[in-house]
Design a protein around this motif. Structure first.
Motif, PDB file in Angstrom:
ATOM      1  N   UNK A   1       6.961  -2.168 -58.839  1.00 25.70           N
ATOM      2  CA  UNK A   1       5.770  -2.499 -58.069  1.00 25.70           C
ATOM      3  C   UNK A   1       6.102  -3.156 -56.732  1.00 25.70           C
ATOM      4  N   UNK A   2       7.343  -3.039 -56.275  1.00 30.05           N
ATOM      5  CA  UNK A   2       7.716  -3.738 -55.046  1.00 30.05           C
ATOM      6  C   UNK A   2       9.008  -3.155 -54.498  1.00 30.05           C
ATOM      7  N   UNK A   3       9.072  -3.099 -53.161  1.00 34.72           N
ATOM      8  CA  UNK A   3      10.338  -2.731 -52.524  1.00 34.72           C
ATOM      9  C   UNK A   3      11.056  -4.012 -52.126  1.00 34.72           C
ATOM     10  N   UNK A   4      12.376  -4.025 -52.326  1.00 37.94           N
ATOM     11  CA  UNK A   4      13.162  -5.199 -51.969  1.00 37.94           C
ATOM     12  C   UNK A   4      14.344  -4.764 -51.141  1.00 37.94           C
TER      13      UNK A   4
ATOM     14  N   UNK B   1      27.452 -12.332 -52.277  1.00 39.66           N
ATOM     15  CA  UNK B   1      26.200 -13.033 -52.533  1.00 39.66           C
ATOM     16  C   UNK B   1      25.110 -12.292 -51.782  1.00 39.66           C
ATOM     17  N   UNK B   2      24.078 -11.923 -52.503  1.00 42.66           N
ATOM     18  CA  UNK B   2      22.987 -11.148 -51.924  1.00 42.66           C
ATOM     19  C   UNK B   2      21.746 -12.020 -51.807  1.00 42.66           C
ATOM     20  N   UNK B   3      20.975 -11.757 -50.769  1.00 41.40           N
ATOM     21  CA  UNK B   3      19.669 -12.394 -50.616  1.00 41.40           C
ATOM     22  C   UNK B   3      18.619 -11.319 -50.845  1.00 41.40           C
ATOM     23  N   UNK B   4      17.755 -11.522 -51.812  1.00 40.98           N
ATOM     24  CA  UNK B   4      16.720 -10.525 -52.093  1.00 40.98           C
ATOM     25  C   UNK B   4      15.473 -10.848 -51.287  1.00 40.98           C
ATOM     26  N   UNK B   5      15.042  -9.862 -50.535  1.00 42.07           N
ATOM     27  CA  UNK B   5      13.908 -10.078 -49.642  1.00 42.07           C
ATOM     28  C   UNK B   5      12.810  -9.093 -50.024  1.00 42.07           C
ATOM     29  N   UNK B   6      11.671  -9.590 -50.473  1.00 42.05           N
ATOM     30  CA  UNK B   6      10.591  -8.652 -50.796  1.00 42.05           C
ATOM     31  C   UNK B   6      10.041  -8.015 -49.526  1.00 42.05           C
ATOM     32  N   UNK B   7       9.760  -6.726 -49.566  1.00 40.28           N
ATOM     33  CA  UNK B   7       9.173  -6.056 -48.396  1.00 40.28           C
ATOM     34  C   UNK B   7       7.695  -5.857 -48.695  1.00 40.28           C
ATOM     35  N   UNK B   8       6.897  -6.687 -48.044  1.00 37.11           N
ATOM     36  CA  UNK B   8       5.451  -6.576 -48.262  1.00 37.11           C
ATOM     37  C   UNK B   8       4.912  -5.732 -47.109  1.00 37.11           C
ATOM     38  N   UNK B   9       4.415  -4.554 -47.438  1.00 37.43           N
ATOM     39  CA  UNK B   9       3.896  -3.690 -46.368  1.00 37.43           C
ATOM     40  C   UNK B   9       2.424  -4.001 -46.144  1.00 37.43           C
ATOM     41  N   UNK B  10       2.054  -4.069 -44.845  1.00 45.16           N
ATOM     42  CA  UNK B  10       0.647  -4.398 -44.552  1.00 45.16           C
ATOM     43  C   UNK B  10      -0.247  -3.204 -44.886  1.00 45.16           C
TER      44      UNK B  10
END
Ligand code: HEC
Length: 488
Positions: free
Chosen positions: A135-138, A479-488
């Motif tokens: 349910x989300x792109x990261x 080390x990874x940083x996970x960033x959620x991609x919230x599309x408008x």
């Protein structure tokens, strides 16, 4: 770029004042209809170069120096670069320009950077891995790579990450630069599962410098074949020479020392009750330690921040019991976090072939290992048929087969969509992925999802106060940083 974060403030002020002198359509020639496509591109690139000199060269070096042969951390596509310029990346010390530069200028600078990067024949690109969850792109940004065995992580502040390598190194990543923290003890027992293990930062409200807590497998002072899980702390110094911890105090040694090199446990967390929680594995001696209160291994301990024993611990008045014990009957707990809203102490522990479990700790509770378990021996033979007994806790969740659980955090904060709030993230050593678990209101696991499949042995997960999630991976040594991609 060796600019500490403090420099961002003056740069910000300069940026604000420069805005008046660098409007987009001031110095740039108007493109006439007679200019062909090639000239137009050239002009964009020149515009990018000039803007770069004005805004970026202070930190990134003259004429795009930092970007020649760039091994991109945050993505090598035009879009990625424009996004970083526009939004910044505070975690690595990169300011945001979305409010001061117009989108066309940002595009031109990005074009200039890509030109620079491709100038070199050894141009390497490391686009961020895009992950499609249900349910989300990261996006998985690489914050550090080329590591040995990253084991534990914590934060000095929202943009300075501290982490251990099991081989015996402690590092800070400040504004994207990996700096050693010097002055470590020398009695690390780097064998099997042992070495330098977890790290925790505690900002004592009454002190001006942060405390650094470490767990490690400590060699016996007279016999380096034997080791024990130890907890130490010291204050962090920052000088021109860099970071160091000049003096360490030993808070706990989980005796008896043993010859095995496994099941050290070793996660650390500071409770909302300002008590230090420390997990200790049973050192591979399941019939010796977990079911007695007279030894440290196979227990979770609770201490005051200075290592003294709180008077409200459950066994302080039991004769012969180790007074720091908070809970017992554990195998190898390598996941621990304190829920910042409820204060609940969440742990998980590594079972044998099956029977990794998640528990919310209760004072004085016995979690049953090895008298009750859902696991079997690695050979497949039965440990016990009992999965329940009076006086022993049932896990909140168990995995069958084991995933080899290591590291655990809860997802919180406005960066994450609603359906991710309060989900757990757990690393899998055996199957090399990150597991997401959704829980219902009673804390029961109702959904499981595999993320970062095939990434390598996921060792630790950390969350800073802004909700950023970091994942330490052994296989990828990064080390990874996970960033959620919230599309408008
Ligand atoms: C105050 C210092 C500073 C200024 C000014 C600055 N940056 Fe950065 N920037 C950084 C730091 C620190 C990083 C993280 C660097 C690293 O990890 O190597 C970074 C990272 C980046 C990245 C990501 C690189 C990657 O590997 O993915 C890009 C792109 C970037 N900067 C572009 C720019 C541009 C374009 C400008 C000017 C508009 C600019 N920066 C101005 C400090 C700065």
């Amino acid at each position: 770029m060796r600019y500490p974060l403090v420099l961002l403030i003056p740069v910000g002020i300069v940026s604000a004042s420069l805005t008046f002198f660098a409007p987009r359509d001031n110095g740039v020639k108007v493109v006439s209809t007679s200019v062909n496509f090639y000239d137009f591109e050239l002009e964009k690139s020149q515009n990018g170069e000039q803007l770069y000199a004005m805004w970026c060269a202070d930190c990134h070096g003259a004429n795009g120096r930092d970007f020649i042969q760039r091994k991109w951390k945050l993505g090598s596509q035009q879009d990625d670069i424009q996004r970083i310029i526009s939004n910044g990346y505070a975690l690595l010390g990169m300011p945001a320009y979305g409010d001061v530069l117009d989108p066309n200028d940002i595009e031109d600078i990005a074009t200039f950077l890509l030109d620079k990067a491709s100038e070199s024949p050894q141009f390497q690109s490391a686009p961020p891995q895009l992950i499609q969850a249900s349910d989300l792109k990261l996006r998985a940004n690489v914050i550090a790579d080329g590591l040995a065995t990253p084991w534990g992580m914590d934060f000095l502040n929202d943009s300075t990450l501290i982490f251990t390598e099991r081989e015996g190194n402690l590092w800070a990543i400040e504004a994207g630069v990996k700096l050693p923290i010097r002055g470590l003890p020398e009695d690390f027992h780097v064998k099997g599962q042992g070495g330098l293990l977890d790290v925790m930062v505690w900002n004592d409200p009454e002190a001006s410098t942060p405390w650094i807590y470490l767990t490690y497998s400590k060699s016996h002072p007279e016999d380096d074949k034997r080791s024990a899980t130890a907890v130490i702390r010291g204050t962090l110094n920052r000088s021109d020479e860099g970071f160091s911890v000049p003096h360490w105090q030993t808070l706990m040694v989980a005796t008896p020392y043993a010859k095995t090199h496994r099941h050290y446990g070793s996660r650390l967390a500071m409770g909302l009750d300002t008590m230090l929680y420390v997990t200790c594995g049973e050192r591979g001696m399941r019939d010796v330690h977990p079911q007695t209160l007279e030894t440290y291994p196979g227990k979770i301990h609770r201490l005051h921040p200075d290592g003294s024993v709180p008077s409200d611990n459950p066994f302080v008045n039991s004769p012969n019991a180790i007074p720091s014990i908070w809970s017992w009957g554990h195998r190898n707990p390598q996941g621990l976090f304190i829920h910042p809203e409820t204060g609940a102490v969440w742990t998980h522990e590594h079972g044998p072939k099956g029977g990794d479990e998640i528990n919310i700790l209760k004072k004085g509770a016995n979690y049953g290992w090895p008298e009750i378990t859902f696991g079997r021996n690695y050979s497949g033979t039965i440990i016990t048929r009992d999965t329940a007994k009076i006086g022993m806790e049932q896990p909140l969740h168990y995995w069958l087969p084991s995933i080899g659980a290591c590291g655990m955090e809860v997802v919180l904060g406005e960066k994450w969509p609603l359906q991710w709030q309060n989900n757990l993230l757990v690393g899998s050593l055996s199957f090399e992925y990150l597991e997401r678990l959704a829980l219902d209101d009673s804390g029961r696991v109702i959904n499981r999802e595999k993320l970062l499949k095939g990434i390598g042995r996921v060792r630790d997960i950390a969350r800073n106060s802004r909700g950023d999630i970091f994942v330490a991976v052994e296989g990828a040594a990064s080390i990874l940083h996970l960033e959620p991609i919230i599309e408008d």
